[in-house]
Design a protein around this motif. Structure first.
Motif, mmCIF file in Angstrom:
data_model
loop_
_atom_site.group_PDB
_atom_site.id
_atom_site.type_symbol
_atom_site.label_atom_id
_atom_site.label_comp_id
_atom_site.label_asym_id
_atom_site.label_seq_id
_atom_site.Cartn_x
_atom_site.Cartn_y
_atom_site.Cartn_z
ATOM 1 N N LYS A 83 43.385 26.838 46.503
ATOM 2 C CA LYS A 83 44.223 27.834 47.043
ATOM 3 C C LYS A 83 44.129 29.125 46.245
ATOM 4 O O LYS A 83 44.630 29.829 46.582
ATOM 5 C CB LYS A 83 45.638 27.325 47.018
ATOM 6 N N GLU A 84 43.128 29.265 45.352
ATOM 7 C CA GLU A 84 43.206 30.441 44.511
ATOM 8 C C GLU A 84 42.644 31.526 45.292
ATOM 9 O O GLU A 84 41.415 31.616 45.819
ATOM 10 C CB GLU A 84 42.318 30.114 43.477
ATOM 11 N N LYS A 85 43.353 32.607 45.472
ATOM 12 C CA LYS A 85 42.789 33.898 45.880
ATOM 13 C C LYS A 85 42.196 35.006 45.182
ATOM 14 O O LYS A 85 42.631 34.923 44.022
ATOM 15 C CB LYS A 85 44.145 34.469 46.792
ATOM 16 N N PRO A 86 41.370 35.538 45.610
ATOM 17 C CA PRO A 86 40.797 36.824 44.572
ATOM 18 C C PRO A 86 41.917 37.788 44.360
ATOM 19 O O PRO A 86 42.814 37.963 45.375
ATOM 20 C CB PRO A 86 39.679 37.731 45.673
ATOM 21 N N ALA A 87 41.621 38.523 43.214
ATOM 22 C CA ALA A 87 43.114 39.368 42.976
ATOM 23 C C ALA A 87 42.560 40.816 43.329
ATOM 24 O O ALA A 87 41.417 41.384 43.052
ATOM 25 C CB ALA A 87 43.132 39.289 41.373
ATOM 26 N N VAL A 88 43.620 41.595 43.713
ATOM 27 C CA VAL A 88 43.323 43.092 44.012
ATOM 28 C C VAL A 88 44.291 43.643 43.257
ATOM 29 O O VAL A 88 45.551 43.396 43.443
ATOM 30 C CB VAL A 88 43.479 43.075 45.670
ATOM 31 N N VAL A 89 44.062 44.733 42.817
ATOM 32 C CA VAL A 89 44.953 45.414 41.729
ATOM 33 C C VAL A 89 44.905 46.777 42.281
ATOM 34 O O VAL A 89 44.087 47.543 42.348
ATOM 35 C CB VAL A 89 44.597 45.598 40.265
ATOM 36 N N LEU A 90 46.140 47.291 42.719
ATOM 37 C CA LEU A 90 46.367 48.664 43.235
ATOM 38 C C LEU A 90 46.913 49.449 42.310
ATOM 39 O O LEU A 90 48.097 49.439 42.026
ATOM 40 C CB LEU A 90 47.522 48.341 44.596
ATOM 41 N N ARG A 152 41.118 36.776 35.958
ATOM 42 C CA ARG A 152 39.761 36.744 35.481
ATOM 43 C C ARG A 152 38.930 37.551 36.239
ATOM 44 O O ARG A 152 38.058 38.284 35.200
ATOM 45 C CB ARG A 152 39.222 35.361 35.668
ATOM 46 N N ARG A 153 39.001 37.786 37.378
ATOM 47 C CA ARG A 153 38.068 38.981 37.962
ATOM 48 C C ARG A 153 39.019 39.511 39.163
ATOM 49 O O ARG A 153 39.944 38.801 39.759
ATOM 50 C CB ARG A 153 36.892 38.312 38.694
ATOM 51 N N CYS A 154 38.801 40.891 39.297
ATOM 52 C CA CYS A 154 39.608 41.563 40.168
ATOM 53 C C CYS A 154 38.967 42.771 41.039
ATOM 54 O O CYS A 154 37.558 43.138 40.499
ATOM 55 C CB CYS A 154 40.853 42.139 39.652
ATOM 56 N N THR A 155 39.255 43.096 42.175
ATOM 57 C CA THR A 155 39.096 44.355 42.806
ATOM 58 C C THR A 155 39.774 45.281 42.436
ATOM 59 O O THR A 155 41.134 45.271 42.578
ATOM 60 C CB THR A 155 38.660 44.210 44.286
ATOM 61 N N ALA A 156 39.745 46.620 41.751
ATOM 62 C CA ALA A 156 40.517 47.624 41.372
ATOM 63 C C ALA A 156 40.448 48.570 42.665
ATOM 64 O O ALA A 156 39.397 49.091 43.157
ATOM 65 C CB ALA A 156 40.154 48.137 39.966
ATOM 66 N N VAL A 157 41.822 48.907 43.025
ATOM 67 C CA VAL A 157 41.906 50.066 44.045
ATOM 68 C C VAL A 157 42.580 51.212 43.641
ATOM 69 O O VAL A 157 43.805 50.920 43.206
ATOM 70 C CB VAL A 157 42.570 49.364 45.524
ATOM 71 N N LEU A 403 33.855 41.608 52.441
ATOM 72 C CA LEU A 403 32.590 41.741 52.022
ATOM 73 C C LEU A 403 32.392 40.869 50.444
ATOM 74 O O LEU A 403 31.520 40.338 50.270
ATOM 75 C CB LEU A 403 32.013 42.984 52.016
ATOM 76 N N VAL A 404 33.141 41.631 49.589
ATOM 77 C CA VAL A 404 33.158 41.081 48.326
ATOM 78 C C VAL A 404 33.583 39.773 48.045
ATOM 79 O O VAL A 404 33.114 38.845 47.281
ATOM 80 C CB VAL A 404 34.183 42.182 47.370
ATOM 81 N N LYS A 405 34.849 39.355 48.939
ATOM 82 C CA LYS A 405 35.188 38.023 48.832
ATOM 83 C C LYS A 405 33.928 37.011 49.367
ATOM 84 O O LYS A 405 33.898 35.994 48.844
ATOM 85 C CB LYS A 405 36.397 37.929 49.836
ATOM 86 N N GLU A 407 30.837 37.251 49.272
ATOM 87 C CA GLU A 407 29.810 37.260 48.135
ATOM 88 C C GLU A 407 30.189 36.167 47.075
ATOM 89 O O GLU A 407 29.268 35.453 46.283
ATOM 90 C CB GLU A 407 29.397 38.470 47.500
ATOM 91 N N GLY A 408 31.489 36.231 46.756
ATOM 92 C CA GLY A 408 32.018 35.294 45.682
ATOM 93 C C GLY A 408 32.412 33.965 46.344
ATOM 94 O O GLY A 408 32.816 32.999 45.292
ATOM 95 N N THR A 409 32.403 33.547 47.369
ATOM 96 C CA THR A 409 32.755 32.295 48.060
ATOM 97 C C THR A 409 31.964 31.427 47.335
ATOM 98 O O THR A 409 30.632 31.285 47.433
ATOM 99 C CB THR A 409 32.734 32.201 49.716
ATOM 100 N N GLU A 410 32.526 30.015 47.152
ATOM 101 C CA GLU A 410 31.794 28.966 46.476
ATOM 102 C C GLU A 410 30.949 28.271 47.642
ATOM 103 O O GLU A 410 31.353 28.398 49.022
ATOM 104 C CB GLU A 410 32.841 27.978 45.891
ATOM 105 N N GLU A 411 29.670 27.992 47.158
ATOM 106 C CA GLU A 411 28.773 27.316 48.357
ATOM 107 C C GLU A 411 29.437 25.727 48.636
ATOM 108 O O GLU A 411 29.800 25.216 47.751
ATOM 109 C CB GLU A 411 27.522 27.160 47.542
#
Length: 411
Positions: A83-90, A152-157, A403-405, A407-411
């Motif tokens: 259920k873990e979602k990618p992090a986005v920091v605004l 641990r990892r994020c996209t910074a906006v 697109l970024v998500k 690329e990081g999706t588990e196989e």
């Protein structure tokens, strides 16, 4: 008398809470705290850690019950990972705090991403007793707050001033910032850029432009910030001045700390990720690189070098299976540092009619950043493109994040 700008804040807070975010105050060090809207699960997790008590095992329990409990915990942990979602920091700009700046964005992101909306120092409830007013200090403390929240990892906006903070955080913490989205900003505010911008707009100083003291000054700021000329009654301008431009002394110091000499300016290095051995396997899986190091990272051609550091010597080793921890090297004898030479993806998202940092400046930045950067523009939008044309902005943002998500999706 009612301040109509202040009156809408409880409504905005209600909407943000309805989207699953909660306001959290994070102490970086004594006298330095960052206020941030975070996913409610993070608040609950932190409270649970703080209130956990030692559990005394029941010696009468048989082994089968222990095994069942272990299986249950493993399944629960696995479900949490799934259920873990990618992090986005605004990261907001200079005219308003976080949730005011991003009020048209958080709602379209929360279902697919962990959204974090910080207030930089001297905005909202964030404050510091430190004397440092540089974007680098803002970036360091923001990264420290995200560390405390186990991001641990994020996209910074980043928008405008927040874009400079985001660039600096990506440079200082490439292990944390996976990708960037920047609008209406620059790598750093140099003497020449500052003077050229102010001369073009007809302002004597950054404080006069960004911290107006009169209704006339606020109207001038909105006029240069937006493509469309909107009309508001004067009492709303007055209410906005009272609410949004607090901490004037400290914010003036932030503007002074923003400008650097032309000779100190440089294009940030954004293509190296360094991780410690404890995070190594996490990143191998995260970036789709298998143990034999034979895969590329997403659609990015790359190579991986591994430097092995011992206590006294530094040596180079080829990436083979013998480098894995199971080879028997003990943690107290060796310190491992892996250098992943990778490109952080960058989206430069611009308003075609930005009068503060124009599109030509964005094109120059794209050329300097090279193939790691994408430049996209929105028609009929000025500096405040995310407010002026939120639907168009959100479409570009969501497409890039997907697109970024992907690329990081588990196989």
């Amino acid at each position: 008398m009612v301040n109509w700008v202040e009156a809408q804040k409880p409504i905005l807070h209600w909407l943000v809470r309805g989207a699953g975010l909660r306001q959290q105050t994070i102490e970086i060090e004594p006298g330095t705290v960052i206020s941030m809207w975070v996913p409610k699960e993070k608040v609950m997790a932190n409270k649970k850690k703080a209130t956990n008590k030692e559990v005394v095992p029941d010696l009468s329990s048989d082994g089968s019950r222990d095994e069942e409990e272990d299986k249950r915990k493993k399944k629960k942990k696995q479900r949490g990972k799934e259920k873990e979602k990618p992090a986005v920091v605004l990261v907001h700009g200079f005219a308003a705090e976080g949730i005011v700046t991003w009020q048209f964005q958080f709602g379209v992101l929360v279902n697919q991403y962990e959204v974090y909306i910080p207030d930089l120092f001297f905005f909202g409830e964030s404050t510091t007793a430190a004397a440092d007013r540089s974007p680098a200090f803002q970036a360091e403390c923001l990264a420290a707050a995200l560390d405390k929240l186990s991001v641990r990892r994020c996209t910074a906006v980043g928008f405008s001033y927040g874009g400079m903070v985001a660039f600096k955080m990506a440079e200082l913490r490439p292990d944390l910032v996976r990708s960037l989205v920047v609008s209406g900003s620059v790598f750093a505010m140099t003497d020449s850029i500052s003077r050229a911008t102010l001369d073009q707009l007809g302002f004597a100083s950054s404080s006069e432009l960004l911290m107006p003291e009169s209704i006339k000054g606020l109207k001038a700021l909105l006029s240069v910030s937006m493509h469309k000329k909107l009309w508001f009654p004067d009492f709303l301008y007055k209410d906005y001045l009272e609410v949004m431009f607090s901490n004037r002394k400290e914010r003036a110091e932030l503007l002074e700390g923003l400008v650097i000499s032309n000779k100190d300016a440089k294009v940030p290095s954004l293509d190296q990720v360094c991780v410690q051995v404890s995070d190594f396997f996490h990143y191998l899986h995260y970036f789709k690189v298998n143990f034999l190091f034979t895969k590329n990272v997403g659609d990015i051609s790359t190579h991986i070098c591994i430097n092995l550091y011992t206590k006294n010597i530094q040596s180079f080793a080829k990436p083979t299976s013998c480098m894995l921890p199971k080879c028997g090297i003990e943690e107290h004898d060796y310190s491992w540092c892996f250098h992943f030479h990778m490109m952080q993806r960058i989206l430069l998202l611009w308003g075609e009619n930005d009068n503060i940092f124009n599109l030509e400046l964005a094109k120059d930045m794209k050329e300097q950043l090279g193939e790691k950067a994408i430049l996209q523009s929105i028609k009929k939008a000025g500096h405040l493109l995310h407010v002026e044309r939120p639907c168009a902005y959100n479409r570009h943002l969501k497409k890039f994040l997907a697109l970024v998500k992907d690329e990081g999706t588990e196989e």
